[in-house]
Design a protein around this motif. Structure first.
Motif, PDB file in Angstrom:
ATOM      1  N   ALA A 139       0.828  -1.207   0.000  1.00  0.00           N
ATOM      2  CA  ALA A 139       0.000   0.000   0.000  1.00  0.00           C
ATOM      3  C   ALA A 139       0.863   1.258   0.000  1.00  0.00           C
ATOM      4  O   ALA A 139       0.545   2.243  -0.680  1.00  0.00           O
ATOM      5  CB  ALA A 139      -0.930  -0.013   1.216  1.00  0.00           C
ATOM      6  N   ALA A 140       1.958   1.220   0.750  1.00  0.00           N
ATOM      7  CA  ALA A 140       2.848   2.385   0.801  1.00  0.00           C
ATOM      8  C   ALA A 140       3.476   2.677  -0.557  1.00  0.00           C
ATOM      9  O   ALA A 140       3.578   3.834  -0.985  1.00  0.00           O
ATOM     10  CB  ALA A 140       3.931   2.164   1.853  1.00  0.00           C
ATOM     11  N   LEU A 141       3.892   1.625  -1.254  1.00  0.00           N
ATOM     12  CA  LEU A 141       4.475   1.803  -2.588  1.00  0.00           C
ATOM     13  C   LEU A 141       3.451   2.372  -3.568  1.00  0.00           C
ATOM     14  O   LEU A 141       3.752   3.274  -4.359  1.00  0.00           O
ATOM     15  CB  LEU A 141       4.995   0.467  -3.120  1.00  0.00           C
ATOM     16  N   LEU A 142       2.229   1.858  -3.506  1.00  0.00           N
ATOM     17  CA  LEU A 142       1.178   2.319  -4.411  1.00  0.00           C
ATOM     18  C   LEU A 142       0.756   3.753  -4.096  1.00  0.00           C
ATOM     19  O   LEU A 142       0.450   4.535  -5.005  1.00  0.00           O
ATOM     20  CB  LEU A 142      -0.028   1.385  -4.332  1.00  0.00           C
ATOM     21  N   GLU A 143       0.747   4.102  -2.819  1.00  0.00           N
ATOM     22  CA  GLU A 143       0.411   5.477  -2.428  1.00  0.00           C
ATOM     23  C   GLU A 143       1.399   6.479  -3.014  1.00  0.00           C
ATOM     24  O   GLU A 143       1.013   7.570  -3.441  1.00  0.00           O
ATOM     25  CB  GLU A 143       0.398   5.612  -0.904  1.00  0.00           C
ATOM     26  N   TYR A 147       6.824  -5.196  -5.040  1.00  0.00           N
ATOM     27  CA  TYR A 147       7.204  -4.554  -6.303  1.00  0.00           C
ATOM     28  C   TYR A 147       6.522  -5.224  -7.496  1.00  0.00           C
ATOM     29  O   TYR A 147       6.278  -4.581  -8.531  1.00  0.00           O
ATOM     30  CB  TYR A 147       8.723  -4.561  -6.473  1.00  0.00           C
ATOM     31  N   THR A 148       6.190  -6.506  -7.362  1.00  0.00           N
ATOM     32  CA  THR A 148       5.437  -7.179  -8.415  1.00  0.00           C
ATOM     33  C   THR A 148       4.070  -6.516  -8.579  1.00  0.00           C
ATOM     34  O   THR A 148       3.612  -6.249  -9.706  1.00  0.00           O
ATOM     35  CB  THR A 148       5.256  -8.678  -8.095  1.00  0.00           C
ATOM     36  N   LEU A 149       3.415  -6.239  -7.459  1.00  0.00           N
ATOM     37  CA  LEU A 149       2.109  -5.581  -7.502  1.00  0.00           C
ATOM     38  C   LEU A 149       2.216  -4.183  -8.101  1.00  0.00           C
ATOM     39  O   LEU A 149       1.382  -3.782  -8.927  1.00  0.00           O
ATOM     40  CB  LEU A 149       1.518  -5.506  -6.093  1.00  0.00           C
ATOM     41  N   LEU A 150       3.229  -3.437  -7.698  1.00  0.00           N
ATOM     42  CA  LEU A 150       3.413  -2.089  -8.227  1.00  0.00           C
ATOM     43  C   LEU A 150       3.586  -2.117  -9.746  1.00  0.00           C
ATOM     44  O   LEU A 150       2.947  -1.342 -10.479  1.00  0.00           O
ATOM     45  CB  LEU A 150       4.621  -1.429  -7.569  1.00  0.00           C
ATOM     46  N   ASN A 189       7.495  -8.999 -18.758  1.00  0.00           N
ATOM     47  CA  ASN A 189       8.744  -8.672 -18.059  1.00  0.00           C
ATOM     48  C   ASN A 189       8.561  -8.446 -16.558  1.00  0.00           C
ATOM     49  O   ASN A 189       9.487  -7.988 -15.884  1.00  0.00           O
ATOM     50  CB  ASN A 189       9.384  -7.427 -18.690  1.00  0.00           C
ATOM     51  N   ILE A 190       7.394  -8.752 -16.036  1.00  0.00           N
ATOM     52  CA  ILE A 190       7.146  -8.550 -14.605  1.00  0.00           C
ATOM     53  C   ILE A 190       7.549  -9.808 -13.837  1.00  0.00           C
ATOM     54  O   ILE A 190       6.862 -10.840 -13.892  1.00  0.00           O
ATOM     55  CB  ILE A 190       5.671  -8.216 -14.327  1.00  0.00           C
ATOM     56  N   SER A 191       8.637  -9.747 -13.134  1.00  0.00           N
ATOM     57  CA  SER A 191       9.107 -10.899 -12.350  1.00  0.00           C
ATOM     58  C   SER A 191       8.137 -11.199 -11.217  1.00  0.00           C
ATOM     59  O   SER A 191       7.546 -10.297 -10.622  1.00  0.00           O
ATOM     60  CB  SER A 191      10.492 -10.606 -11.770  1.00  0.00           C
ATOM     61  N   GLY A 192       7.985 -12.496 -10.909  1.00  0.00           N
ATOM     62  CA  GLY A 192       7.128 -12.906  -9.800  1.00  0.00           C
ATOM     63  C   GLY A 192       5.653 -12.951 -10.153  1.00  0.00           C
ATOM     64  O   GLY A 192       4.811 -13.008  -9.253  1.00  0.00           O
ATOM     65  N   PRO A 251      13.759 -11.326  -7.833  1.00  0.00           N
ATOM     66  CA  PRO A 251      14.853 -11.319  -6.848  1.00  0.00           C
ATOM     67  C   PRO A 251      14.385 -10.678  -5.552  1.00  0.00           C
ATOM     68  O   PRO A 251      13.549  -9.760  -5.562  1.00  0.00           O
ATOM     69  CB  PRO A 251      15.935 -10.465  -7.528  1.00  0.00           C
ATOM     70  N   LEU A 252      14.897 -11.163  -4.443  1.00  0.00           N
ATOM     71  CA  LEU A 252      14.536 -10.587  -3.149  1.00  0.00           C
ATOM     72  C   LEU A 252      14.992  -9.135  -3.074  1.00  0.00           C
ATOM     73  O   LEU A 252      15.973  -8.735  -3.699  1.00  0.00           O
ATOM     74  CB  LEU A 252      15.172 -11.386  -2.018  1.00  0.00           C
ATOM     75  N   ILE A 253      14.277  -8.355  -2.285  1.00  0.00           N
ATOM     76  CA  ILE A 253      14.647  -6.957  -2.069  1.00  0.00           C
ATOM     77  C   ILE A 253      15.953  -6.941  -1.276  1.00  0.00           C
ATOM     78  O   ILE A 253      15.988  -7.357  -0.114  1.00  0.00           O
ATOM     79  CB  ILE A 253      13.545  -6.207  -1.302  1.00  0.00           C
ATOM     80  N   GLU A 254      17.013  -6.490  -1.900  1.00  0.00           N
ATOM     81  CA  GLU A 254      18.328  -6.518  -1.254  1.00  0.00           C
ATOM     82  C   GLU A 254      18.417  -5.519  -0.104  1.00  0.00           C
ATOM     83  O   GLU A 254      18.917  -5.826   0.968  1.00  0.00           O
ATOM     84  CB  GLU A 254      19.429  -6.230  -2.282  1.00  0.00           C
ATOM     85  N   ASN A 255      17.936  -4.315  -0.342  1.00  0.00           N
ATOM     86  CA  ASN A 255      18.026  -3.262   0.661  1.00  0.00           C
ATOM     87  C   ASN A 255      16.623  -2.938   1.173  1.00  0.00           C
ATOM     88  O   ASN A 255      15.859  -2.233   0.518  1.00  0.00           O
ATOM     89  CB  ASN A 255      18.679  -2.011   0.070  1.00  0.00           C
ATOM     90  N   LEU A 256      16.287  -3.461   2.334  1.00  0.00           N
ATOM     91  CA  LEU A 256      14.959  -3.238   2.892  1.00  0.00           C
ATOM     92  C   LEU A 256      14.688  -1.772   3.191  1.00  0.00           C
ATOM     93  O   LEU A 256      13.528  -1.347   3.258  1.00  0.00           O
ATOM     94  CB  LEU A 256      14.784  -4.074   4.164  1.00  0.00           C
TER      95      LEU A 256
END
Length: 486
Positions: free
Chosen positions: A43-47, A139-142, A156-159, A175-180
């Motif tokens: 939700a934060a990313l989409l906001e 990030y897949t949802l975004l 090209n959308i991973s996941g 790929p996993l989020i390297e830097n949280l």
């Protein structure tokens, strides 16, 4: 673009199950409602991209199917995200079908810890679901939302798993989020914050729930969360300063009385623990807090530093009181270190909660008795026993399935609070269920004895009785309460 992020209804009668945010989706009778972190980070990313959002946490709001559907109908989203799980999947699919009947143009995406929906057959068999977001999905949802909005190709959308000309396409894992720390803080303002709780920590509520890390570097064969959501045992941590900055912001803004870290394993890295404690003191945060931890990565000095910074409660996952059973489960845990950590934790006056489970490789009636005795000998403040639930996606499920020990694949029954869905080489499901009942009976009896002992010490210290005098009246009171509780 209008998007609904949801933790759908999952209930039996008036009892609601816990799903989003829980490593163990189940129905529970104790006060426990985890914060749905993946939904909140999404939700934060989409906001930030100024999407029109509606968040629905049905278990938190006690919404049933009709109310949930009505909320979605009123909002009429372009995309509905539903976080699902293995034991709730039948209910989740039912809801997706009902919503599709009403909102035929709304795209429905499933996400969450249900490994079987990662197989292409799942979309082939369930036309009400348009997309599967597998693994760590923020990030897949975004990207999906952005591609839908601009009518771009999804290849090209991973996941992501989706349909193209009736063919199911599974894109490569993300790929996993390297830097949280790249993630914005969870969009907590969209959720009913005061309703999330976990009373096992022994801290006052309402509590702010936090993640300071993701993943676990250990390889327990029964733990399906790291395997399904993270695809392995990679451990990632956040910056201590940013963690405590987030804590400070929310406890100043909302009437929280405590906070706790619901990480898979919080206490990895002694220097990191010291930095977190340093930041707590630096920000003058004077609230009790608690952690989910491993006993063998804890030491007295670190515990003392945490206690000075306000640590008031710890959950240690022990699982078995027999070293051979622990080893076969690949938990890499030394039970002698557990005893030591428990001793230090209790001496410092930190609330202690321990968890144990029955049905790991090599389990027998004798090892279960030893585990119960071990648990009672540690004398924790609170205690959880469960029957091992081998969720698909875990190594243990695959092992049991290969031996014909999985008794049902009715996923709704995968709830280790009361019933078994498996057998072992030595134990029937009835053995496991009886052992769970016996364990809790013995724990309740243990609490009665402890309560009696504490009362006796209190009366002696107050000079209300001498040590040798009979306490028959007090005993009758305590044991009548025990019988009533049973």
């Amino acid at each position: 673009m209008k998007i609904v992020l949801s933790n759908p209804p999952w209930y039996k009668g008036n009892s609601f199950g816990v799903r989003a945010g829980s490593r163990w989706p189940h129905f529970t009778e104790v006060p426990y409602l985890p914060f749905p972190f993946f939904l909140a980070y999404s939700a934060a990313l989409l906001e930030k991209k100024e999407k029109d959002l509606l968040v629905i946490d049905s278990p938190a709001e006690k919404l049933k199917n009709e109310e949930f559907i009505e909320k979605i109908k009123s909002f009429c989203p372009d995309l509905l995200l539903m976080e699902v799980s293995t034991p709730s999947i039948i209910d989740d699919l039912y809801l997706s079908k009902e919503i599709k009947k009403i909102l035929t143009d709304t795209k429905i995406a499933f996400c969450g810890p249900h490994i079987l929906m990662q197989q292409e057959e799942f979309l082939e068999e369930n036309s009400s679901v348009d997309y599967i977001l597998y693994g760590e999905y923020e990030y897949t949802l975004l990207e999906l939302a952005e591609h839908m909005e601009h009518d771009k190709s999804l290849e090209n959308i991973s996941g992501l798993i989706y349909r193209k000309n009736k063919e199911v396409i599974k894109n490569s894992p993300r790929p996993l989020i390297e830097n949280l720390d790249d993630l914005p803080w969870p969009a907590r303002h969209l959720f009913p914050l005061m309703k999330y709780c976990d009373e096992a920590y022994g801290i006052p509520g309402p509590s702010l729930q936090m993640w300071a890390s993701r993943g676990c570097p250990y390889g327990c064969i029964f733990c399906f969360w790291p395997q399904v959501m993270y695809g392995g045992n990679k451990y990632r941590t956040r910056n201590p300063a940013d963690i405590i900055k987030e804590v400070k912001f929310y406890i100043d803004k909302y009437p929280f009385k405590s906070y706790f870290f619901d990480d898979d394993t919080f206490n990895i890295g002694k220097n990191r623990m010291k930095e977190i404690c340093k930041e707590i003191r630096k920000n003058e945060i004077d609230l009790p807090w608690a952690i989910m931890a491993r006993a063998d990565t804890m030491d007295l000095h670190t515990l003392e530093e945490m206690k000075k910074a306000g640590l008031s409660g710890i959950k240690y996952g022990v699982e078995s009181g027999v070293q051979e059973i622990v080893n076969k489960a690949c938990k890499s845990l030394d039970l002698n270190k557990v005893k030591e950590a428990v001793k230090h934790t209790k001496e410092l006056g930190i609330h202690l909660h321990l968890t144990f489970t029955f049905g790991l490789p090599g389990e027998t009636k004798d090892t279960i008795k030893k585990t119960i005795n071990f648990a009672l000998s540690l004398d924790p403040d609170t205690l959880q026993f469960s029957i091992m639930t081998p969720f698909p996606g875990s190594k243990y499920f695959d092992l049991l399935d290969s031996k014909g020990c999985i008794l049902t694949k009715d996923w709704a029954k995968y709830n280790g609070t009361c019933s078994a869905v498996m057998k072992t080489e030595n134990l029937t499901p009835e053995d496991l269920e009886e052992s769970l009942r016996d364990a809790y009976d013995l724990w309740r009896a243990h609490l009665v004895k402890r309560n009696f002992k504490e009362k006796k010490i209190y009366y002696i210290k107050k000079g209300l009785m001498n040590p040798g005098k009979s306490l028959k009246i007090l005993k009758d009171l305590v044991f009548s309460k025990f019988k009533k509780d049973k």
